[in-house]
Design a protein around this motif. Structure first.
Motif, PDB file in Angstrom:
ATOM      1  N   LYS A 158     -25.929  44.822  39.196  1.00  0.00           N
ATOM      2  CA  LYS A 158     -25.853  43.423  38.793  1.00  0.00           C
ATOM      3  C   LYS A 158     -24.458  43.113  38.259  1.00  0.00           C
ATOM      4  O   LYS A 158     -23.869  43.918  37.528  1.00  0.00           O
ATOM      5  CB  LYS A 158     -26.908  43.111  37.730  1.00  0.00           C
ATOM      6  N   TYR A 159     -23.954  41.920  38.606  1.00  0.00           N
ATOM      7  CA  TYR A 159     -22.608  41.517  38.200  1.00  0.00           C
ATOM      8  C   TYR A 159     -22.626  40.093  37.639  1.00  0.00           C
ATOM      9  O   TYR A 159     -23.457  39.258  38.044  1.00  0.00           O
ATOM     10  CB  TYR A 159     -21.650  41.578  39.389  1.00  0.00           C
ATOM     11  N   GLN A 160     -21.682  39.816  36.741  1.00  0.00           N
ATOM     12  CA  GLN A 160     -21.543  38.492  36.127  1.00  0.00           C
ATOM     13  C   GLN A 160     -20.836  37.569  37.133  1.00  0.00           C
ATOM     14  O   GLN A 160     -19.704  37.842  37.533  1.00  0.00           O
ATOM     15  CB  GLN A 160     -20.731  38.590  34.842  1.00  0.00           C
ATOM     16  N   ALA A 161     -21.480  36.469  37.509  1.00  0.00           N
ATOM     17  CA  ALA A 161     -20.977  35.654  38.620  1.00  0.00           C
ATOM     18  C   ALA A 161     -21.067  34.164  38.311  1.00  0.00           C
ATOM     19  O   ALA A 161     -21.648  33.733  37.307  1.00  0.00           O
ATOM     20  CB  ALA A 161     -21.761  35.968  39.899  1.00  0.00           C
ATOM     21  N   MET A 216     -25.030  43.351  31.050  1.00  0.00           N
ATOM     22  CA  MET A 216     -25.446  41.955  30.958  1.00  0.00           C
ATOM     23  C   MET A 216     -25.328  41.377  29.555  1.00  0.00           C
ATOM     24  O   MET A 216     -25.523  40.168  29.382  1.00  0.00           O
ATOM     25  CB  MET A 216     -26.893  41.802  31.458  1.00  0.00           C
ATOM     26  N   ASN A 217     -25.011  42.197  28.558  1.00  0.00           N
ATOM     27  CA  ASN A 217     -24.758  41.651  27.220  1.00  0.00           C
ATOM     28  C   ASN A 217     -23.319  41.147  27.164  1.00  0.00           C
ATOM     29  O   ASN A 217     -22.493  41.588  26.368  1.00  0.00           O
ATOM     30  CB  ASN A 217     -25.001  42.700  26.140  1.00  0.00           C
ATOM     31  N   THR A 218     -23.033  40.199  28.051  1.00  0.00           N
ATOM     32  CA  THR A 218     -21.691  39.648  28.217  1.00  0.00           C
ATOM     33  C   THR A 218     -21.813  38.146  28.473  1.00  0.00           C
ATOM     34  O   THR A 218     -22.912  37.614  28.674  1.00  0.00           O
ATOM     35  CB  THR A 218     -20.953  40.311  29.397  1.00  0.00           C
ATOM     36  N   ASP A 233     -24.121  32.717  29.277  1.00  0.00           N
ATOM     37  CA  ASP A 233     -24.726  33.875  28.607  1.00  0.00           C
ATOM     38  C   ASP A 233     -25.486  34.672  29.668  1.00  0.00           C
ATOM     39  O   ASP A 233     -26.507  34.230  30.191  1.00  0.00           O
ATOM     40  CB  ASP A 233     -25.667  33.387  27.508  1.00  0.00           C
ATOM     41  N   TYR A 234     -24.983  35.879  30.000  1.00  0.00           N
ATOM     42  CA  TYR A 234     -25.590  36.655  31.081  1.00  0.00           C
ATOM     43  C   TYR A 234     -26.851  37.401  30.651  1.00  0.00           C
ATOM     44  O   TYR A 234     -27.492  38.027  31.493  1.00  0.00           O
ATOM     45  CB  TYR A 234     -24.567  37.596  31.716  1.00  0.00           C
TER      46      TYR A 234
END
Length: 241
Positions: A158-161, A216-218, A233-234
């Motif tokens: 999983k990536y922040q997108a 994901m805590n990003t 908020d991811y």
């Protein structure tokens, strides 16, 4: 050997030595360092905000070698009806840090482009960066559609997108800043890419951070042309379409 201290203006002294009844002298001049004591930069350098709306930017200060002082941030010459605030307003010594810049535009501000000076000062030295603010009246959506933060899953990770569509083909500036934690705290920067680079776009897109898989805590703030996302908020973001 002589040891000097930092000065902000040129100072001259006369050095003398005596031996065997003879005295000789020489002048010593100490000049201010040509190395910048500190700098202030904006990421990004431009914002587009409609009348009656608000947006955010980031001010980043970097202390030069040997500099060790607190820096106070402020905005000079904002147009009437535009309010600029900083969180935090003071960067602690030695002077390297970042602050969230909140810009609020009253609905009475005329549409157009304005230059606002964002300054950092230690009380005697001031450095400035220019924020280019474009005020819109909401009548034109601009070339970039809304930005939607989402989670991109690829190859089992999983990536922040972010995903968005272009209302029309255009060359637009792109910037993305990732933060540790869910609140986009200015002092918790984890990664950045784009840095305002112009991109020629047309169609639909998904961009993502590739170096923080499954973290994901990003959170992140995305800027594409006239659009700047709120803090994504991811820990709560949906999956990308």
């Amino acid at each position: 050997m002589l040891t000097t201290v930092a000065v902000t203006t040129t100072h001259s002294v006369t050095l003398t030595a005596s031996f065997g009844g003879s005295t000789s002298g020489a002048n010593l001049t100490v000049n201010p360092s040509t190395t910048a004591q500190f700098t202030v930069n904006l990421k990004p350098t431009s914002l587009t905000i409609d009348q009656g709306s608000s947006g955010t930017d980031q001010a980043v200060t970097t202390a030069g070698t040997g500099f060790n002082n607190w820096l106070t941030l402020s905005a000079s010459n904002p147009p009437a009806g535009v309010t600029v605030s900083f969180t935090p307003v003071v960067i602690a010594a030695p002077g390297s840090g970042s602050s969230q810049v909140d810009v609020t535009v009253d609905n009475t501000v005329a549409a157009g482009t304005y230059s606002i000076q964002i300054t950092a000062s230690d009380g005697s030295i001031t450095r400035a960066a220019t924020l280019r603010l474009t005020v819109g009246n909401g009548s034109s959506p601009g070339p970039v559609g809304p930005l939607t933060g989402c989670i991109r899953t690829t190859n089992g990770h999983k990536y922040q997108a972010v995903e968005f569509g272009m209302n029309q083909p255009a060359t637009v500036n792109f910037d993305a800043v990732l933060y540790y934690g869910p609140t986009c705290a200015p002092n918790q920067t984890a990664d950045e890419f784009g840095y305002g680079t112009p991109l020629s776009l047309g169609g639909g897109y998904i961009f993502w951070f590739g170096d923080f898989a499954d973290q994901m805590n990003t959170s992140a703030i995305w800027t594409v042309g006239n659009q700047k996302s709120q803090c994504v908020d991811y820990t709560k973001a949906p999956n990308c379409q």
